[in-house]
Structure formats: C-alpha cells, structure tokens
Design an enzyme around this catalytic site. Structure first.
Site, PDB file in Angstrom:
ATOM      1  CG  ASN A  88      -8.945  -2.303   2.177  1.00 37.76           C
ATOM      2  OD1 ASN A  88      -8.278  -3.339   2.227  1.00 37.76           O
ATOM      3  ND2 ASN A  88      -8.809  -1.344   3.058  1.00 37.76           N
ATOM      4  CD  GLU A  89      -9.581  -2.734   7.650  1.00 37.27           C
ATOM      5  OE1 GLU A  89      -9.715  -1.514   7.856  1.00 37.27           O
ATOM      6  OE2 GLU A  89      -8.611  -3.377   8.082  1.00 37.27           O
ATOM      7  CD  GLU A 128      -2.854   1.281   2.306  1.00 36.09           C
ATOM      8  OE1 GLU A 128      -2.850   0.428   3.202  1.00 36.09           O
ATOM      9  OE2 GLU A 128      -3.755   2.130   2.159  1.00 36.09           O
ATOM     10  CB  CYS A 148      -7.403   2.833   4.019  1.00 31.60           C
ATOM     11  SG  CYS A 148      -7.904   1.920   5.467  1.00 31.60           S
TER      12      CYS A 148
HETATM   13  O1  AHR Z   1      -2.250  -1.535   6.706  1.00 32.36           O
HETATM   14  C1  AHR Z   1      -2.713  -0.286   7.092  1.00 32.36           C
HETATM   15  C2  AHR Z   1      -4.233  -0.178   7.011  1.00 32.36           C
HETATM   16  O2  AHR Z   1      -4.843  -1.068   7.891  1.00 32.36           O
HETATM   17  C3  AHR Z   1      -4.829  -0.556   5.675  1.00 32.36           C
HETATM   18  O3  AHR Z   1      -4.794   0.497   4.789  1.00 32.36           O
HETATM   19  C4  AHR Z   1      -6.231  -0.912   6.021  1.00 32.36           C
HETATM   20  O4  AHR Z   1      -6.780  -1.861   5.144  1.00 32.36           O
HETATM   21  C5  AHR Z   1      -6.149  -1.389   7.456  1.00 32.36           C
HETATM   22  O5  AHR Z   1      -7.047  -0.729   8.251  1.00 32.36           O
END
Ligand code: AHR
Length: 653
Positions: free
Chosen positions: A369-370, A44, A238
């Site tokens: 993603n999350e 990322e 994120c």
């Molecule tokens: O790894 C850091 C962050 O942690 C990522 O962007 C996100 O997916 C998670 O909350």
C-alpha cells in the site's frame, strides 16, 4: 481586452472593470488519449465502510465471535427470566467456535436477546427484511418471535418461528415493516420454558444492490455506479498492511463459504484514540469475490492491492524476513488465478464455484500500500521479478510512500525508475492551498519513468487548528483545480482516486470522505460532485487549451482543461474560477468546421467556501445544468466566483 460593465445596485451606480479573457481550444489537435481508468474510486474498510456500511448485514457480531462475545447484544425480557451463556466449542468448529446458549423461563412474557446493529439498525417503512438464525432447542417447549423495534421499543415488524427442533438447523423468515427507524433494534425473544442455542443471526434488507441475497446496500452502490468509475481499488489503504503482520489483509481468508471467513479486528478499531471504535471488526461478508463482482457491476477495472510482507510503517513496521516471502508472492500469483484463471485451475474453480465461471479480467495489481524505504524496494523487487515473468499482462502498481515530496518520495521514485512498475502510486492529503499550487505539478514531470497513479488524495482544510477537516466547498474547489492539471497531463497520470470513499456519520475515524451515510440515508459531498463531473465527462483525448499561449493553471486563480470525445464528437471544457470575482471567457475553438447549436453547462459553485452538505441538507452544494445557445465557433463563458463550470458541446470536425 477590457469592457466597462455598469450595474445599479440599490440606487448606487457601480462601475466595474471586468477583464474578458480570450482562450483558444485546438479541437483538432488531440495531444494524448485519456485512459479509461483516469477517474476511479478507492475503497477501504475505514469509517464502517464495509461492515455497517456497504455490506448490508444489519446484525453486528452475528456469530458472537467478537473478542467480547456479547458486543452488540443485550438481554431482552418482559415478565420473563432467564440467562445467556456463551459457549465455545473451538475443537468442533474452528471458524465459528461460539454460540449463545439461552435458558428461558417466560411462560407469560418473553426472554431473549437483542442486537442494536451498527450504531442502531436502519429500518425502512414498508420494506421486507430477511431474517435467519441457526438454532437448536435443547430442552422444553419454546416459540421464537422476531421483532424489529424502533428506538422507543415500538414494534414495527415481526414474525415468528415455530417447530424448533433439537438439531442445529437454519431458520429463515421475512418481516414486513410498518414504520421506519434510524436506530432500531432486532429482538429475538422466546416464550415458554426451556433452553435454546442460537448462532449466525442475520438480518438483511430484501432490497440490496441487484437484489442479491446477502448483498450490498443499494443506495451506496448506486452512488458509486453513478460516478462511472474507471477502476475500483480495494481493499485499501492501511488495512492491507495491518497494524502488525498478524492483522494484515489476507485475501484467501475472505473468499469461499461465508461461514468459513475468519473474523479479524479492523485496524481502524484502535488507530486513533480520539475516534476509537472498539466494535469495529471485519466479517469479510464483503470479501475479494464481492469486490471483483462489484467492480464488474459498476464497469470499473478491478485494482486489488496485496500485502507485500510489510505491516503498517506508521504502526509496527513489522516485515516478513526476505527468505520467507515466498508465500506472499504465491498469494499474488494465486490471486491472479482466482480472478482470471480457467475453471480447471484450483483458484479459478473456486471463483466458478462461487458463481463466476468467466474471468474477472484482472489487469492491474498493487504491490503493497503506502510503503517506503529500502525494505519496501527490496521486497517489491522480488514480487516484480516473479510477476513480470509469469504475468506480463498484469500492470503493477508500486507506492511512493505517504507524502507527495520529501526524502522518502524522492528515494522511491529514484529506485522505481531502475525497476519496471507500470504505475507509481502518489498520495496527497494536503491543504486546499497545496492543491491550487500544484495544479501544474505534472506539467514538467519526467516522462521517461513509470506512469503516475494519483491513488489517494483529498484536500484537508481545518476550520480551526484543532478541528477535523470537513468536505467543504473550498476543499472540492481546490481538488477541481488540481484535477484540471491531472487531465492536462493524462499522458502521464493515467489513474486517480479520491480517498477515503465512505464514512458513517456516527462511526467514522477519518475525515473528509467522499460519501457520508447513516443507517438509512447517504449524502454526496461537494467533492463527490467534482469527481463525478470529471468522470462522466472523461472524453477520449486531451486537446490544447491555451490562455495567452500557455496552459491555464493558476493565473489569477483560474484553471482549465479540455478534452474531446472522438466517438461522439463532443468537446468538454472544464473551468475553475477560484477567485472572488466573476470572469468572462471568450473561447475560440479552432480546427473544426462548426459547433452544435447549443452547449450543455454544468455549474458547481457556492459563495461560502466552508459550506458542506449534510444528510438533512443534501443539496447545499450541488451542480445545476443549463443550456447555452452557441453561434459560430466561439463560446462565451461566464464563470461565477468560486465555481467549477463544465461546458459540453458537439462539433463537426
Ligand atoms: O485513506 C486513509 C489512509 O490514508 C489509507 O488507509 C492510507 O493508505 C493513507 O495513509
């Protein structure tokens, strides 16, 4: 079985009762294959991982497009005067509206501008650097000098550009350095009297990964390649979601001509007030084409994550209306075409035009993603319907939210069991105790649903309540214990990745991270060594490793797993001793005719649980390798306190 070990320390007789533990490894009973993607990496653009990190461009804000157009730039002068104006011609040039207009009056000295890179420019001694700039001289007579200087201002590399013309033109020169600098600068200085326009200033080391012009930082990619990762997840995290939808990652804006890739604020610019990074933007010099290429270079399966019409739920929670999701689904379809489609297709042609006519062999795709809750499930359903119908060959990854348990997590699993994702992405940023405790997490998981992707994990341990976590040996040891559990359950957990991957020591937002770097150097953390020991010893099949007839998953702070490589006929046993005492294991190997004459033993250990590696002390926690003679079908393994030991031995089935 007990034996009495006696040793004399400074004249005092110490009698220690030390248990010898018996373990059996059933080498001829493969339980389940280990997926080639078992141990991968999660990339990322956080902590200056892309711009200022992996992407080797050394000039920050090279086209003056940051909202504050002089970010990274300063006036540079010596016995000269002048002024700098930023001109915006938005109607003429949509992607690159701004340029610097410089009025120069420096017949004796010089006047110009200076860029200080990403917390300084890292310059290696005796190396070549490629500089380029778009320029047009609009008045007078001027000569341009390009200087690389160290923090004191001493020149350590220079070149000049002459015959500047009145039309926009790209000028390129290369500079050879005579010294190094951690926090160097680039000066573009002009002599004479006149006016000049400058744009698209660029400086790259000649040496990049695979010597690609405009490429990636060689040392960082090498560290990634050394992990032999099974997959590369990109672009996050994120960053996929954006703080709001306007700030989301849009892959189409990151491919094609670099000049047409629109700058975007990096969401980590503003995420944490205590770690604000107002100069953090995404130029997309490392865009989706480059991610695919990187995956191919390091032998990793590409795993792109696409935005599913949802911005970060920790920030704005903005979502696209359900009846307006089609373009997002289309983005996913087009991405598959970009990666795999024939050169006759629209997006396949773009890939070919960019230099890769053959397919990138995309087989995995993450939807969101999350994300969590109903709004995610309803959006995911729409993607799944279209993607499964049009591309049954692509495996889909869905997310279980930000925590490894709780209402959101349970809800996600319940709903996804009714749907058809191939993987559920679980995230755990937890304490080392959690990781030790969860080494058996998957032993009793339901096998009927989707497979598990342990997509983001890292043990966070705070030395003090207020402190940020570091990459301590304790955190790495806890992850190693947990990873024996992932390996033992390789039928279910088929992919995993530590997160985040990279962090600049002077520009990070999130800690811990797998690899730390500054402008010149990089250091592998203890966590990196753990990942590597598992990954390069992946094997092809899990075999039973039993202690008193049961898996070893925390009994007396001991953890273990074993794999065989059916092709090379090698057995690999991974043992974690998280306790304070040494341990001796008698390992009996069953179901084989014989063992090789010696085993290779890799050990990673340290008595100081809070020890971590730094750029100056890179090997405080570092694996050592030795050879151990083997007799018969038994191995005696002496485990140091607080250690990970990996034993590899050939066998004759
Ligand atoms: O790894 C850091 C962050 O942690 C990522 O962007 C996100 O997916 C998670 O909350």
């Amino acid at each position: 079985m007990k034996k009495i070990a006696a040793c004399i320390i400074t004249g005092i007789l110490v009698v220690q009762l030390q248990a010898q533990r018996n373990i059996t490894v059933q080498v001829n009973r493969p339980l389940t294959p280990v997926s080639k993607q078992m141990w991968g990496i999660f990339f990322e653009d956080i902590n200056f991982a892309a711009d200022g990190g992996l992407y080797a461009e050394l000039v920050k804000n090279s086209s003056f497009e940051f909202p504050m157009p002089m970010t990274g730039w300063k006036e540079a002068k010596q016995q000269g005067s002048g002024r700098i104006l930023i001109i915006n011609r938005a109607n003429e040039n949509k992607f690159n509206p701004r340029f610097a207009h410089i009025v120069v009056d420096a017949p004796a000295g010089y006047y110009g501008i200076s860029n200080d890179g990403f917390r300084g420019i890292g310059i290696h001694r005796n190396e070549q650097y490629n500089f380029s700039v778009w320029a047009r001289k609009t008045e007078g007579e001027l000569t341009m000098s390009i200087q690389l200087v160290n923090a004191k201002g001493d020149k350590i590399g220079s070149s000049s550009i002459e015959n500047l013309t009145g039309e926009w033109k790209k000028y390129s020169v290369s500079l050879t350095t005579v010294d190094s600098a951690h926090r160097g600068k680039l000066n573009i200085v002009l002599q004479g009297k006149g006016m000049i326009d400058l744009d698209r200033v660029s400086l790259f080391p000649q040496k990049t990964w695979k010597d690609r012009p405009g490429g990636l930082r060689q040392d960082l990619v090498q560290l990634l390649a050394d992990l032999q990762p099974g997959f590369l997840r990109f672009p996050g995290g994120c960053i996929v979601e954006g703080r709001d939808l306007s700030n989301r990652y849009q892959w189409k804006k990151t491919v094609g001509a670099f000049e047409e890739r629109e700058l975007l604020m990096n969401r980590w610019n503003v995420e944490f007030a205590r770690r604000a990074a107002p100069d953090y933007y995404q130029t997309f010099g490392l865009g989706f084409y480059e991610y695919f290429l990187l995956s191919e270079d390091i032998g990793a399966a590409p795993l792109p994550i696409i935005n599913c019409g949802m911005a970060c739920q920790f920030n704005s929670s903005e979502v696209v209306a359900m009846n307006e999701l089609d373009p997002f689904v289309q983005d996913a379809l087009d991405l598959i075409e970009f990666a795999n489609g024939p050169v006759t297709s629209k997006w396949g042609k773009l890939r070919a035009d960019m230099g890769h006519p053959t397919s990138f062999n995309l087989k995995l795709l993450g939807v969101g993603n999350e994300q969590w809750d109903e709004q995610y499930i309803e959006r995911y359903k729409l993607f799944e319907k279209v993607l499964k119908e049009r591309h049954p060959e692509i495996k889909l990854v869905a997310a279980a939210g930000p925590s490894p348990d709780g209402a959101r997590f349970d809800y996600a699993w319940k709903e996804f069991k009714k749907l058809h994702p191939d993987f559920i992405d679980e995230h755990y940023y937890q304490s080392p105790e959690w990781f030790f405790r969860n080494a058996a997490r998957y032993d009793s998981y339901d096998r009927k649903g989707p497979k598990v992707f342990a997509g983001e994990y890292a043990a966070h341990n705070k030395e003090e309540p207020q402190a940020e976590s570091r990459n301590t040996w304790l955190s790495a040891l806890a992850e190693a214990a947990f990873m024996t559990g992932l390996e033992r359950n390789a039928d279910l957990v088929q992919m995993s990745s530590y997160a985040p991957l990279l962090a600049h020591v002077d520009a990070w937002q999130w800690r811990p991270d797998l690899i730390w770097f500054d402008n010149l150097r990089a250091v592998a953390t203890p966590n990196y060594h753990v990942q590597k020991l598992f990954s390069i010893n992946r094997g092809t099949d899990v075999v039973p490793l039993l202690y008193n007839g049961l898996p070893l998953a925390g009994k007396d702070s001991l953890y273990a797993s074993a794999v065989i490589d059916q092709a090379t006929k090698q057995l690999v046993i991974k043992l974690v001793n998280a306790g304070e005492q040494s341990e001796t294991f008698n390992i009996e190997l069953t179901g084989i005719r014989s063992l090789g004459k010696e085993a290779i033993v890799d050990e990673l250990y340290n008595n100081e649980l809070y020890r971590y590696n730094t750029l100056d002390q890179q090997e405080l926690v570092h694996p050592t390798q030795s050879r151990m003679p083997v007799k018969g079908k038994k191995i005696t393994a002496a485990l140091k306190p607080r250690s990970l030991t990996v034993i590899k031995v050939g066998y004759n089935p």
